[in-house]
Design a protein around this motif. Structure first.
Motif, short mmCIF file in Angstrom:
data_model
loop_
_atom_site.label_atom_id
_atom_site.label_comp_id
_atom_site.label_asym_id
_atom_site.label_seq_id
_atom_site.Cartn_x
_atom_site.Cartn_y
_atom_site.Cartn_z
N ASN A 285 5.06 1.64 -11.92
CA ASN A 285 6.02 0.70 -12.47
C ASN A 285 5.28 -0.10 -13.55
O ASN A 285 4.09 0.15 -13.79
CB ASN A 285 6.66 -0.17 -11.38
CG ASN A 285 5.81 -1.35 -10.96
OD1 ASN A 285 4.62 -1.44 -11.28
ND2 ASN A 285 6.39 -2.26 -10.23
N PRO A 286 5.90 -1.04 -14.23
CA PRO A 286 5.19 -1.73 -15.32
C PRO A 286 3.91 -2.43 -14.91
O PRO A 286 3.07 -2.72 -15.77
CB PRO A 286 6.24 -2.73 -15.82
CG PRO A 286 7.55 -2.10 -15.50
CD PRO A 286 7.34 -1.40 -14.21
N ALA B 197 3.36 -6.84 3.52
CA ALA B 197 3.04 -8.25 3.45
C ALA B 197 1.81 -8.49 2.58
O ALA B 197 0.96 -7.61 2.39
CB ALA B 197 2.81 -8.81 4.85
N ASP B 198 1.73 -9.74 2.05
CA ASP B 198 0.61 -10.10 1.18
C ASP B 198 -0.72 -10.10 1.93
O ASP B 198 -1.78 -9.96 1.31
CB ASP B 198 0.85 -11.49 0.57
CG ASP B 198 2.02 -11.48 -0.41
OD1 ASP B 198 2.34 -10.39 -0.92
OD2 ASP B 198 2.59 -12.56 -0.66
N ASP B 199 -0.67 -10.28 3.26
CA ASP B 199 -1.91 -10.32 4.02
C ASP B 199 -2.37 -8.92 4.45
O ASP B 199 -3.29 -8.80 5.27
CB ASP B 199 -1.77 -11.24 5.24
CG ASP B 199 -0.67 -10.76 6.20
OD1 ASP B 199 0.09 -9.85 5.81
OD2 ASP B 199 -0.57 -11.32 7.31
N GLN B 200 -1.73 -7.88 3.92
CA GLN B 200 -2.14 -6.51 4.22
C GLN B 200 -2.43 -5.78 2.91
O GLN B 200 -1.70 -4.87 2.51
CB GLN B 200 -1.04 -5.79 5.00
CG GLN B 200 -0.79 -6.39 6.38
CD GLN B 200 0.35 -5.71 7.09
OE1 GLN B 200 1.41 -5.50 6.52
NE2 GLN B 200 0.15 -5.36 8.36
N VAL C 196 1.03 -4.35 -8.08
CA VAL C 196 2.46 -4.13 -7.85
C VAL C 196 2.93 -4.98 -6.68
O VAL C 196 2.25 -5.07 -5.65
CB VAL C 196 2.74 -2.64 -7.57
CG1 VAL C 196 4.20 -2.42 -7.15
CG2 VAL C 196 2.41 -1.80 -8.79
N ASP C 197 4.10 -5.62 -6.85
CA ASP C 197 4.76 -6.31 -5.75
C ASP C 197 5.69 -5.30 -5.06
O ASP C 197 6.77 -5.00 -5.55
CB ASP C 197 5.56 -7.51 -6.28
CG ASP C 197 6.22 -8.30 -5.16
OD1 ASP C 197 6.08 -7.91 -3.98
OD2 ASP C 197 6.88 -9.32 -5.47
N PHE C 198 5.27 -4.81 -3.92
CA PHE C 198 6.00 -3.73 -3.26
C PHE C 198 7.27 -4.20 -2.55
O PHE C 198 8.06 -3.38 -2.11
CB PHE C 198 5.07 -3.02 -2.27
CG PHE C 198 3.96 -2.26 -2.92
CD1 PHE C 198 4.17 -0.98 -3.40
CD2 PHE C 198 2.71 -2.84 -3.08
CE1 PHE C 198 3.16 -0.27 -4.03
CE2 PHE C 198 1.68 -2.15 -3.70
CZ PHE C 198 1.91 -0.87 -4.18
#
Length: 315
Positions: A176-177, A224-227, A286-288
Motif C-alpha cells: 500500500n502507499p 495490535a500496536d504492541d505486537q 503500514v497500519d494493518f
C-alpha cells in the motif's frame, strides 16, 4: 217596530307623528342637532388648520390622549394575545417547516462533506501509491480490501477485490502507499486472499536500508500496536540502531516478495545474554487495522491486466 235614535259611532282619527317626533321616540338626535354638530366640527377643523402650531384644540387633543391613551393601550395588551392566536399557529407551522428544511440542508451538507473527505482520502492514497510505484520501479494492479479474515482461521489475512481477471496469481507481493502489506496466497476470478506480514507464519527477507545488512522479518500474529515485527540479522554481532529503515531483501524471481519495498523501522533492540545475540523489534510502516487501497506488484508492460499503474504514469 222601534227605531234606533242613538247617534252613529265615530272612529277616532289617529294623528300621524312628524319625523322629528319619530326620531325623539327612537332616542335619535334631531336633524337640527346633527346639522349643528357637523357645522361645529367643520368650524373646529377650520380653526385648527388656520391656527398653525398654537391651535385652540390642542388642550382637548392632549386631554383625549391622556385619558384615552392608557385605555387604548390596556385594551391592546389584553386583546393582542387573543387576536394573535391564529397568526401564532400559522407562524409556528412556518417555523417548523423552516426548521425541517434547515435540518435537511444540514444533513445534505454533512453527507457532501463526508463524501468529499472520502474522495480526498482516496485521491491522497492514489497519489502516494503513484509515488511508491515511481520510487520502487514496480507496476501495481490497484485493488481494495473488502474483508478481514475471521478470528477462527488463526491467521491474519485480508480479501481484496481483484483476482485472475486482473492478472493476479499466488505468491505476488502486495503493498500500500506506506509499504509492504503481505503476499497473495489464494486467487479466484474476482478476489484474492492476502497473508499479512504480521501473521505468525509469515517470514520475509529484510535488509537494513543504510547498512545493507540482511536478515529475516517475522510476524507475531496480531494487529495490535504492541505486537510488532521482529528482525533477526544473519550476522548476530551487528547491533541495529533505533530508527534504521528496513526494506524487503527480495526473493528469487520476485516471488513471493520483490526487493526494496519498505517494511518498517527499528524501534527497540534487546540483547540475549544467554545466546549472545540481539533481538530487534520493528515498527511496521503500514497500519494493518485501516487497510483500504492496496496494489499488487505485477510485471511491467501491461501484462498485469487493465488499470495497472506503471512507473511514471502519474507524473
Amino acid at each position: 217596530m222601534s227605531l234606533d235614535t242613538r247617534p252613529p259611532r265615530q272612529t277616532p282619527v289617529r294623528r300621524v307623528a312628524t319625523p322629528r317626533e319619530r326620531d325623539e321616540e327612537r332616542g335619535l338626535p334631531t336633524r337640527s342637532l346633527l346639522s349643528a354638530l357637523v357645522l361645529a366640527c367643520v368650524a373646529l377643523m377650520v380653526v385648527d388648520a388656520s391656527s398653525g402650531a398654537a391651535s385652540p384644540v390642542d388642550p382637548v387633543r392632549r386631554f383625549a390622549g391622556e385619558v384615552l391613551g392608557p385605555v387604548q393601550a390596556g385594551a391592546s395588551n389584553l386583546l393582542d394575545p387573543i387576536l394573535g392566536i391564529p397568526g401564532w399557529f400559522r407562524t409556528n407551522d412556518g417555523l417548523r417547516g423552516d426548521l425541517a428544511d434547515a435540518q435537511r440542508r444540514i444533513a445534505d451538507l454533512e453527507a457532501a462533506n463526508h463524501q468529499d473527505s472520502y474522495l480526498a482520502n482516496r485521491a491522497d492514497e492514489l497519489g502516494r501509491m503513484c509515488a511508491l510505484v515511481d520510487d520502487t520501479g514496480y507496476a501495481v494492479a490497484p485493488a481494495r480490501v473488502i474483508g478481514y479474515g475471521s478470528a477462527q482461521s488463526f491467521s491474519n489475512t485480508v480479501t481484496i477485490d481483484a483476482g485472475t481477471d486482473a492478472g493476479l496469481h499466488a505468491d505476488m507481493t502486495v503493498v500500500n502507499p506506506d509499504g509492504l502489506v503481505g503476499r497473495v496466497i489464494q486467487v479466484s476470478s474476482h478476489t484474492a486472499t492476502v497473508l499479512l506480514v504480521i501473521d505468525a507464519s509469515s517470514t520475509v527477507g529484510g535488509r537494513v536500508g543504510d547498512t545493507m545488512e540482511n536478515g529475516m522479518v517475522s510476524g507475531h500474529g496480531g494487529l495490535a500496536d504492541d505486537q510488532p515485527l521482529e528482525l533477526q540479522l544473519i550476522d548476530h554481532t551487528i547491533v541495529p540502531q533505533k530508527g534504521q529503515p528496513v526494506v524487503t531483501w527480495g526473493s528469487e524471481g520476485g516471488a513471493p516478495y520483490v526487493s526494496g519495498v519498505p517494511i518498517g523501522e527499528v524501534s527497540k533492540v534487546f540483547q540475549d545474554l544467554r545466546l549472545g545475540t540481539y533481538r530487534t523489534v520493528l515498527e511496521p510502516y503500514v497500519d494493518f487495522t485501516s487497510l483500504d487501497d492496496v496494489g499488487v506488484v505485477v510485471p511491467t508492460g501491461g501484462a498485469g491486466g487493465a488499470g495497472v499503474i506503471e512507473p511514471g504514469a502519474c507524473s
